[in-house]
Motif scaffolding. Structure first.
Motif, PDB file in Angstrom:
ATOM      1  N   THR A 227     -57.608 -30.160 101.288  1.00  0.00           N
ATOM      2  CA  THR A 227     -57.510 -31.222 102.649  1.00  0.00           C
ATOM      3  C   THR A 227     -58.482 -31.007 103.454  1.00  0.00           C
ATOM      4  O   THR A 227     -59.009 -32.052 103.872  1.00  0.00           O
ATOM      5  CB  THR A 227     -55.962 -31.241 103.024  1.00  0.00           C
TER       6      THR A 227
ATOM      7  N   THR B 125     -63.181 -35.623  98.676  1.00  0.00           N
ATOM      8  CA  THR B 125     -61.822 -36.421  99.213  1.00  0.00           C
ATOM      9  C   THR B 125     -62.120 -37.279 100.197  1.00  0.00           C
ATOM     10  O   THR B 125     -61.598 -38.584 100.135  1.00  0.00           O
ATOM     11  CB  THR B 125     -60.700 -35.219  99.531  1.00  0.00           C
TER      12      THR B 125
ATOM     13  N   MET C 251     -51.311 -36.285  99.707  1.00  0.00           N
ATOM     14  CA  MET C 251     -52.329 -35.245 100.286  1.00  0.00           C
ATOM     15  C   MET C 251     -51.541 -34.211 101.059  1.00  0.00           C
ATOM     16  O   MET C 251     -52.320 -33.300 101.367  1.00  0.00           O
ATOM     17  CB  MET C 251     -53.156 -36.097 101.298  1.00  0.00           C
TER      18      MET C 251
ATOM     19  N   ARG D 158     -55.619 -32.834  94.444  1.00  0.00           N
ATOM     20  CA  ARG D 158     -54.834 -31.782  95.068  1.00  0.00           C
ATOM     21  C   ARG D 158     -54.492 -30.741  94.064  1.00  0.00           C
ATOM     22  O   ARG D 158     -54.395 -29.625  94.335  1.00  0.00           O
ATOM     23  CB  ARG D 158     -53.890 -32.395  96.011  1.00  0.00           C
TER      24      ARG D 158
END
Length: 282
Positions: free
Chosen positions: A249, A221, A279, A243
């Motif tokens: 995250t 990410t 996010m 996600r």
């Protein structure tokens, strides 16, 4: 009129079988045009096959196995082959030292291009210990040679670079997983981020392919957020898909903490607020 697949197999199977011991035949010496054509078809077929080859029952082999096996075989031809009272197109002897493949000149002259391709694969597969009952494996390999079969790494990469959603959607899951190695899949995932192709990332999610990856000390990410993102809709769809699959995250890669929310704050993109929402950043 085109033969149906069943008729084709009946035609070929009436000419071909696996080998028992055979002592006659003309040794290959470069002057046998039938052996030369057999090898030409075989070489052309192997050259066009992808690196990973799917077999029945979920197995697979690398093309290199067949390429190496071909170099160990003594090829020859005779005018006509009869085995157990039945005419056959070729006989393979995988247990001979060295292994042998003998071709019937009479039968070979009557085969179509497709039948010849199937035959050369059918005769070579037993040399590496792969049973090819009813041409199941050779047909599976022949199908990979068709232009509508985007199942090699190169053709998948091209589809991703063009982000051809229709083409990507047509790829069968099981054949993809058997054809493309895990390391190649990871490379294709990063390629999809390079070219901002959410269609491929969506396929990986649907097929439960792990995308919780690290690039050295950088999470997947964070690596994407650091790239030169050009399309807001594509980027948001990619991140939302990652996600939704559970890609975190915050992730530790090579003992380094990657906080994607902190990375979002550092971006100068005009859609930063949308990135934060996708996010799940506060």
């Amino acid at each position: 009129m085109k033969l149906t697949l069943t008729a084709l197999l009946i035609c070929i199977l009436s000419f071909s079988t696996h080998a028992s011991a055979m002592n006659d035949g003309q040794e290959t010496n470069g002057g046998d045009p039938f052996v030369a054509e057999f090898l030409l078809v075989l070489d052309s077929t192997l050259d066009r096959l992808p690196w990973t080859l799917p077999l029945e029952n979920g197995a697979s082999i690398h093309r290199e196995v067949l390429e190496n096996a071909k170099t160990t075989v003594v090829f020859s031809s005779v005018e006509k082959l009869v085995l157990e009272g039945r005419e056959v197109a070729a006989i393979n002897q995988p247990l001979a030292v060295p292994p042998r493949i003998v071709v019937s000149r009479t039968a070979w002259k009557n085969l179509s291009e497709k039948q010849k391709t199937l035959l050369v694969l059918h005769e070579l597969l037993p040399i590496v210990g792969i049973f090819d009952e009813d041409y199941k494996n050779s047909i599976a390999l022949w199908q990979l040679l068709q232009p509508d079969s985007p199942l090699s790494f190169a053709t998948m990469e091209t589809a991703i670079m063009q982000c051809n959603r229709e083409q990507l959607e047509s790829v069968p899951e099981q054949r993809f997983k058997r054809m493309i190695t895990p390391s190649q899949i990871e490379s294709l995932i990063f390629r999809a981020l390079d070219y901002e192709c959410p269609a491929f990332i969506g396929k990986m999610k649907d097929w439960n392919i792990n995308m919780d990856l690290c690039v050295g000390s950088i999470s997947l990410t964070n690596w994407f957020l650091r790239s030169d993102i050009q399309s807001a809709p594509a980027a948001l769809e990619i991140l939302q898909t990652l996600r939704s699959q559970g890609v975190p995250t915050s992730k530790i890669c090579a003992h380094k903490v990657n906080d994607s929310c902190e990375q979002v704050k550092k971006t100068k993109l005009p859609f930063q607020s949308e990135l934060r929402t996708v996010m799940g950043c506060e």
